[in-house]
Scaffold this active site. Sequence first.
Site, short mmCIF file in Angstrom:
data_model
loop_
_atom_site.label_atom_id
_atom_site.label_comp_id
_atom_site.label_asym_id
_atom_site.label_seq_id
_atom_site.Cartn_x
_atom_site.Cartn_y
_atom_site.Cartn_z
N SER A 136 7.30 1.65 0.55
CA SER A 136 6.12 1.48 0.05
C SER A 136 5.99 2.54 -1.18
O SER A 136 6.37 3.71 -1.01
CB SER A 136 4.88 2.23 0.98
OG SER A 136 3.73 1.75 0.44
N LYS A 162 7.32 -2.69 -1.29
CA LYS A 162 5.75 -2.90 -1.12
C LYS A 162 5.18 -2.06 -2.21
O LYS A 162 5.34 -0.72 -2.43
CB LYS A 162 5.12 -2.39 0.18
CG LYS A 162 3.52 -2.64 0.21
CD LYS A 162 2.89 -2.39 1.66
CE LYS A 162 2.99 -1.01 2.00
NZ LYS A 162 2.19 -0.74 3.25
N LYS A 164 1.71 -0.66 -4.03
CA LYS A 164 0.14 -0.57 -3.83
C LYS A 164 -0.53 -0.77 -5.26
O LYS A 164 -0.10 -0.68 -6.22
CB LYS A 164 -0.29 1.22 -3.68
CG LYS A 164 0.31 1.95 -2.28
CD LYS A 164 -0.35 1.10 -1.36
CE LYS A 164 0.13 1.97 0.11
NZ LYS A 164 -0.68 1.51 1.31
N ASP A 189 -0.10 -4.28 -1.48
CA ASP A 189 -0.93 -3.65 -0.62
C ASP A 189 -2.08 -2.96 -1.35
O ASP A 189 -1.97 -2.23 -1.96
CB ASP A 189 -0.62 -2.55 0.45
CG ASP A 189 -1.37 -2.02 1.37
OD1 ASP A 189 -2.58 -2.55 1.62
OD2 ASP A 189 -0.96 -1.09 2.32
N GLU A 216 -1.32 -7.67 1.26
CA GLU A 216 -1.77 -6.83 2.43
C GLU A 216 -3.18 -6.38 2.28
O GLU A 216 -3.32 -5.61 1.22
CB GLU A 216 -1.01 -5.66 2.97
CG GLU A 216 -1.10 -4.97 3.94
CD GLU A 216 -0.20 -3.86 4.42
OE1 GLU A 216 -0.48 -3.01 5.43
OE2 GLU A 216 0.70 -3.89 3.53
N ASP A 241 -4.14 -4.98 8.20
CA ASP A 241 -3.55 -3.48 8.51
C ASP A 241 -4.96 -3.01 8.96
O ASP A 241 -5.12 -3.11 10.15
CB ASP A 241 -3.01 -2.92 7.32
CG ASP A 241 -2.83 -1.30 7.52
OD1 ASP A 241 -3.14 -0.97 8.76
OD2 ASP A 241 -2.22 -0.75 6.74
N LYS A 265 0.37 -0.52 13.57
CA LYS A 265 0.68 1.04 13.34
C LYS A 265 0.49 1.60 14.51
O LYS A 265 -0.78 1.31 15.03
CB LYS A 265 -0.14 1.44 12.19
CG LYS A 265 0.33 1.23 10.66
CD LYS A 265 -0.53 1.85 9.58
CE LYS A 265 -0.12 1.40 8.25
NZ LYS A 265 -0.88 1.71 7.12
N GLY A 293 3.55 2.31 8.38
CA GLY A 293 3.66 3.95 8.34
C GLY A 293 2.54 4.55 7.86
O GLY A 293 1.79 4.05 6.91
#
Length: 374
Positions: A136, A162, A164, A189, A216, A241, A265, A293
């Site tokens: 990520s 991934k 952000k 995400d 996400e 999530d 998670k 995570g």
Amino acid sequence: MRIDRLRVFDVNLPLVHGFETSSHRKTGLNHLLVEATGADGLVGWGEIATPSDPFYGSETTRAAWAIAERYLVPVVLGATWEAPEELEATWRRIRGHEFAKAGFSIAAWDLYAQAGDRSLASALGGTRTEVVAGVSLGIEPTLDELLTQVARQVDAGYGRVKLKIAPGWDVEPVRVVRAAYPDLDLHVDANGAYPESDESTAVMRAIDAQRLTMIEQPFAPRDFVAHARLQSVLDTPICLDESVVDVADLHTMLALDAGRVLNIKVSRMGGLTAARRAHDIARDAGVPVWCGGMHEFGVGRAANVALSSLPGFTLPSDVSGSDKYYARDVIVPPVIARDGVVQVPTGPGMGHHVDVDWVLRNSSRTLDTSAAAA
């Protein structure tokens, strides 16, 4: 089984590279480690991976310490149990505070696996001997710096990245990375940063065109209806999530078609028992899952690896090597990824030794309670 001594450590470790999301930037992590010593002398470890600030969710490290000290330690210490689920029942009355509960759940599962001379993965029902890891990447100051970070992870062997995203840092970064890596397993995400609006839908539809594995958590955690509306106009699966805190939320997601992928998670769901149950429900519904995570230290990371060995985890999980985050982790050996793959430990419990001296050197405070003194 019975836990006769509990220690909680307030640990700070610096990150090797700062990490920025839609809400904040961090350069280090402050998590709590739980050490549980059984009456038989075995020692289990858990991690309370709460963020320091209430931006991901409502829990914080300071609040988790208070909940652990006042409510969790008293009910766990001296309790008799045969399986982790029985110990977890001792804190059933406590609403919320999933991260705090997760730390004690992980420690119980570690003890339980050791007592049975099994690996944590085996005790959970895991079948995989290795786990494909993804990474990520946070928001970077420039597109060039983002591409540098992507290149570094791809060169390290990670096949899934991934990104952000946040309003103002979304369509263009995704386009640039996709243009540079047309075959990369890529997803984004938002951590719930977007309001439901025509503008947000237009942004997501533009991202939808970039052939992503998933988008996400674009909207606020409790807004299942908004996610369902967005999913109906996208080809890319939405992954939830923050929205899914317990299995009731998962049933809502499935009933509304608010998401077609689930990020599980351990911390967000309150421990390994709840996380395993979410896996089972999603697998039976045909929904792919992966393990997300919270930049865990090695204890929480080892728990994530064990969970990711369950058969329903068909997508790369956030279990990248410790060296991506910490110059020196709290476990020996650290979690290691080779060509983007992490081996699942086969030794008893989590399969790693906790460096207690290093933990103590990096702890700002310690809670130490025994059954005899309680």
